[in-house]
Write an enzyme that holds these catalytic residues in place. Structure first.
Site, PDB file in Angstrom:
ATOM      1  N   HIS A 470       0.803  -1.220   0.000  1.00 48.78           N
ATOM      2  CA  HIS A 470       0.000   0.000   0.000  1.00 48.78           C
ATOM      3  C   HIS A 470       0.839   1.275   0.000  1.00 48.78           C
ATOM      4  O   HIS A 470       0.604   2.178   0.816  1.00 48.78           O
ATOM      5  CB  HIS A 470      -0.923   0.016   1.223  1.00 48.78           C
TER       6      HIS A 470
HETATM    7  C1  LIG Z   1      -0.264  -7.573  -4.466  1.00 53.92           C
HETATM    8  C2  LIG Z   1      -1.198  -6.451  -4.099  1.00 53.92           C
HETATM    9  C3  LIG Z   1      -2.306  -6.727  -3.294  1.00 53.92           C
HETATM   10  C4  LIG Z   1      -3.166  -5.683  -2.928  1.00 53.92           C
HETATM   11  N1  LIG Z   1      -4.302  -5.992  -2.244  1.00 53.92           N
HETATM   12  C5  LIG Z   1      -5.219  -5.015  -2.023  1.00 53.92           C
HETATM   13  C6  LIG Z   1      -6.480  -5.332  -1.472  1.00 53.92           C
HETATM   14  O1  LIG Z   1      -6.809  -6.486  -1.202  1.00 53.92           O
HETATM   15  N2  LIG Z   1      -7.355  -4.304  -1.264  1.00 53.92           N
HETATM   16  C7  LIG Z   1      -7.033  -3.016  -1.559  1.00 53.92           C
HETATM   17  O2  LIG Z   1      -7.848  -2.116  -1.296  1.00 53.92           O
HETATM   18  N3  LIG Z   1      -5.852  -2.698  -2.096  1.00 53.92           N
HETATM   19  C8  LIG Z   1      -4.953  -3.665  -2.371  1.00 53.92           C
HETATM   20  N4  LIG Z   1      -3.782  -3.355  -2.987  1.00 53.92           N
HETATM   21  C9  LIG Z   1      -3.482  -1.933  -3.265  1.00 53.92           C
HETATM   22  C10 LIG Z   1      -4.256  -1.348  -4.437  1.00 53.92           C
HETATM   23  O3  LIG Z   1      -4.367  -2.249  -5.496  1.00 53.92           O
HETATM   24  C11 LIG Z   1      -3.530  -0.069  -4.885  1.00 53.92           C
HETATM   25  O4  LIG Z   1      -3.403   0.792  -3.774  1.00 53.92           O
HETATM   26  C12 LIG Z   1      -4.257   0.667  -5.995  1.00 53.92           C
HETATM   27  O5  LIG Z   1      -4.400  -0.154  -7.129  1.00 53.92           O
HETATM   28  C13 LIG Z   1      -3.467   1.925  -6.367  1.00 53.92           C
HETATM   29  O6  LIG Z   1      -4.045   2.505  -7.488  1.00 53.92           O
HETATM   30  P1  LIG Z   1      -3.231   3.489  -8.423  1.00 53.92           P
HETATM   31  O7  LIG Z   1      -4.175   3.967  -9.459  1.00 53.92           O
HETATM   32  O8  LIG Z   1      -2.528   4.473  -7.585  1.00 53.92           O
HETATM   33  O9  LIG Z   1      -2.080   2.602  -9.090  1.00 53.92           O
HETATM   34  P2  LIG Z   1      -2.198   1.293  -9.964  1.00 53.92           P
HETATM   35  O10 LIG Z   1      -3.508   0.637  -9.807  1.00 53.92           O
HETATM   36  O11 LIG Z   1      -0.988   0.479  -9.637  1.00 53.92           O
HETATM   37  O12 LIG Z   1      -2.103   1.811 -11.472  1.00 53.92           O
HETATM   38  C14 LIG Z   1      -0.978   2.435 -12.036  1.00 53.92           C
HETATM   39  C15 LIG Z   1      -0.944   2.110 -13.527  1.00 53.92           C
HETATM   40  O13 LIG Z   1      -0.055   2.999 -14.194  1.00 53.92           O
HETATM   41  C16 LIG Z   1       0.720   2.286 -15.137  1.00 53.92           C
HETATM   42  N5  LIG Z   1       1.968   3.011 -15.350  1.00 53.92           N
HETATM   43  C17 LIG Z   1       2.912   3.313 -14.424  1.00 53.92           C
HETATM   44  N6  LIG Z   1       3.939   3.988 -14.991  1.00 53.92           N
HETATM   45  C18 LIG Z   1       3.636   4.129 -16.302  1.00 53.92           C
HETATM   46  C19 LIG Z   1       4.320   4.722 -17.406  1.00 53.92           C
HETATM   47  N7  LIG Z   1       5.517   5.308 -17.254  1.00 53.92           N
HETATM   48  N8  LIG Z   1       3.739   4.667 -18.615  1.00 53.92           N
HETATM   49  C20 LIG Z   1       2.514   4.088 -18.780  1.00 53.92           C
HETATM   50  N9  LIG Z   1       1.832   3.489 -17.764  1.00 53.92           N
HETATM   51  C21 LIG Z   1       2.384   3.516 -16.541  1.00 53.92           C
HETATM   52  C22 LIG Z   1       0.938   0.940 -14.429  1.00 53.92           C
HETATM   53  O14 LIG Z   1       1.349  -0.064 -15.332  1.00 53.92           O
HETATM   54  C23 LIG Z   1      -0.426   0.705 -13.808  1.00 53.92           C
HETATM   55  O15 LIG Z   1      -1.289   0.032 -14.686  1.00 53.92           O
HETATM   56  C24 LIG Z   1      -2.891  -4.352  -3.358  1.00 53.92           C
HETATM   57  C25 LIG Z   1      -1.798  -4.096  -4.178  1.00 53.92           C
HETATM   58  C26 LIG Z   1      -0.962  -5.123  -4.560  1.00 53.92           C
HETATM   59  C27 LIG Z   1       0.197  -4.828  -5.465  1.00 53.92           C
END
Ligand SMILES: Cc1cc2nc3c(=O)[nH]c(=O)nc-3n(C[C@H](O)[C@H](O)[C@H](O)COP(=O)(O)OP(=O)(O)OC[C@H]3O[C@@H](n4cnc5c(N)ncnc54)[C@H](O)[C@@H]3O)c2cc1C
Length: 545
Positions: A470
């Site tokens: 997280h």
């Molecule tokens: C193993 C795991 C288990 C988890 N379990 C839970 C759970 O059970 N419940 C819960 O609430 N949360 C959970 N989380 C946390 C939750 O999934 C994340 O906090 C949430 O997805 C964050 O969202 P975000 O949009 O910030 O990033 P993300 O969902 O990670 O999205 C970021 C996206 O940007 C893309 N990206 C990054 N850099 C670039 C670039 N330079 N060019 C193009 N694309 C790019 C990435 O490929 C990705 O697709 C878990 C996370 C993980 C990894």
């Protein structure tokens, strides 16, 4: 080199990016381009909850970061997987659905962001969800993300719930409503047996409308500026570099590690540090990457006293095939769960304001990797510290966008975190000593937690703890000198540039981050669209000041 003008460029099709792009695309006169570094989420292993462990080891669909060396953990390096595909980490996470404590958001407001109190966030939490038990003043009934209350009906889950109550934690029917504390059955973003992610529930339908384009396997290298105005991005597909223009805004949704990395690569960050790496400074925003915080987690493990306590112990290829077939045709059976079905929120001591420890419970030992691998009869209470005080940083190792940044989380560096987690695991062990576990509890694999001196518990923690996955707050929203974006997600001292993802959280929330990240996306995209925010909704909740 090719160039095509869009109104908005969204970098990253993850939890937040999927929502941002889909909501922007609701205005049919607007053209949106989403650039995602990874491939599609089109895999049975992404859709089927029980198969969660497969995408975690799929190198095409993950970023395999490492944090460390972690000084307070004796220099350990900790692997930190993130999703790299349509849906981002929302396409491989544990689907545990937790809003956080209402007090978390009220603290954001007190820190100088009055529009982010719980009353202001609640309408957006409701907008994104369809709660299976129906809408009420706390819960939404017609949002894109389906929320399923898990069954928690195996005897081992009943023992967990009973033991928690015997240790003084009341059963809580909905920890996402009036009260967070207590033992509970988890809610999950699962839609009739299938993972519900931003990618599937928001972005996929938006792509069918014609004004939202998605480019997969497109790694964004940098944001392009005209002075301090973001005018487009440079990205790479199959080794070829392209630029594309954004008529209105570039919205970074790359997640807590990649968004700060992209800002730094683009010259937005501490100028001295950037200059040393040969990156031309666009503007000096010293806080970029600096506020990293993450939930630490450690498992308190027990063997079972007899066979039959843990489910899914004797899986062979044939039985796995049956589970898969039952899921595929009937959307039922073990395929619809990843077994994270029950949990607890509690305070590590009476001195703590409100719940700061979370349990996620797995009714077996070892990791359920690909349906097997070293699993044994037993159970583990994953004990997570929800509001750590330790702070780390994401910094550039090089100006090469293909290389990973340096990530140091400083896990357990703050003495209060050590105190809280020691108390948290000790109380966890007390819960496991309750009568409800008498028929199932075997040998403790972490002996003596309740009686060991603090120093020994701390040493055990340092050797055993890991991440709950997280990370956040690396492009912190705020009004102080080290904040990176304002209350509307706009990057300080730039134009046409926002960050909308977990990296903008002013402080980490008390619980898993997927749901609050989606809420942030829902709320901020209204600001991008120039819409009046939904009116705040004041409700009563426990522990209110
Ligand atoms: C193993 C795991 C288990 C988890 N379990 C839970 C759970 O059970 N419940 C819960 O609430 N949360 C959970 N989380 C946390 C939750 O999934 C994340 O906090 C949430 O997805 C964050 O969202 P975000 O949009 O910030 O990033 P993300 O969902 O990670 O999205 C970021 C996206 O940007 C893309 N990206 C990054 N850099 C670039 C670039 N330079 N060019 C193009 N694309 C790019 C990435 O490929 C990705 O697709 C878990 C996370 C993980 C990894």
């Amino acid at each position: 080199m090719a160039s095509k003008a869009y109104d908005y460029i969204v970098v990253g099709a993850g939890a937040a990016g999927s929502i941002v792009a889909a909501r922007l695309g609701e205005d049919r006169s607007v053209r949106v381009l989403v650039l995602e570094a990874g491939p599609s989420d089109n895999s049975i292993y992404v859709r089927m909850p029980a198969a969660m462990s497969y995408p975690l080891t799929d190198q095409r669909r993950t970023w395999s970061f490492e944090t460390g060396p972690e000084e307070a953990l004796g220099g350990r390096m900790i692997t930190h997987v993130r999703g790299k595909m349509l849906g981002g980490s929302g396409s491989l996470n544990g689907m545990v659905y937790v809003r956080g404590n209402p007090r978390d958001f009220d603290t954001w407001a007190k820190d100088g962001l009055p529009g982010w109190s719980f009353a202001h966030c609640l309408p957006y939490f409701k907008r994104l969800e369809t709660y299976d038990k129906g809408a009420n003043i706390y819960r939404g009934g017609d949002g894109p993300i389906a929320i399923t209350t898990l069954k928690g009906d195996l005897p081992v889950f009943a023992a967990f719930i009973e033991a928690g109550q015997q240790a003084g934690h009341p059963l809580n029917p909905d920890y996402n409503a009036y009260r967070q504390e207590g033992v509970h059955i988890y809610q999950a973003n699962i839609d009739r047996g299938v993972r519900a992610s931003g990618g599937r529930a928001y972005l996929r339908p938006a792509l069918r409308k014609g004004n939202v384009d998605l480019k997969l396997n497109a790694l964004v290298h940098r944001i392009d500026f005209d002075g301090k105005r973001a005018v487009g991005v440079t990205y790479e597909v199959d080794g070829a570099t392209h630029t594309v223009e954004a008529g209105r805004e570039v919205v970074l949704c790359g997640g807590a590690f990649n968004s700060p990395q992209l800002l730094l690569l683009s010259g937005v960050g501490p100028s001295e540090e950037l200059r040393a790496l040969g990156v031309k400074s666009v503007t000096d925003v010293p806080g970029v990457g600096k506020g990293l915080v993450d939930h630490v987690a450690v498992s308190v493990r027990y063997r079972a006293s007899r066979p039959g306590v843990s489910p899914a112990m004797d899986l062979n290829m044939f039985k796995m095939g049956l589970i898969g077939a039952r899921w595929l045709f009937l959307r039922s059976g073990l395929g619809v769960t990843n077994l994270w079905e029950v949990g607890t929120f509690f305070r590590s001591s009476a001195a703590v304001d409100y719940a700061n420890i979370q349990h996620e419970f797995l009714p077996m030992l070892g990791e359920l990797m690909h349906g097997k691998v070293n699993i044994e009869e037993g159970f583990q209470y994953q004990t997570c510290l929800m509001r750590p005080k330790s702070r780390g940083a994401v910094t550039l190792k090089s100006a090469d966008p293909r290389s990973h940044p340096s990530i140091i989380s400083n896990y357990l560096a703050h003495p209060q975190d050590q105190r809280d987690l020691i108390d948290g695991v000790r109380h966890t062990d007390e819960i496991i000593r309750q009568r409800a576990w008498d028929g199932m509890r075997g040998q403790a694999l972490t002996p003596g937690l309740r009686t060991m001196p603090d120093a020994d518990v701390l040493a055990w923690l340092k050797d055993n703890l890991g991440t709950q996955y997280h990370p956040c707050s690396t492009c912190r929203m705020g009004v102080d000198d080290m904040s990176v974006v304002d209350a509307d997600g706009k990057v300080h001292d730039t134009e046409g540039l926002r960050v909308i993802d977990a990296s903008v959280m002013p402080r980490i929330t008390s619980g898993n981050l997927h749901c609050p990240t989606m809420m942030i996306a829902e709320k901020l995209v209204d600001r991008v669209r120039g819409r009046t925010p939904l009116p705040p909704q004041i409700v009563d909740y426990a522990d209110r000041h």
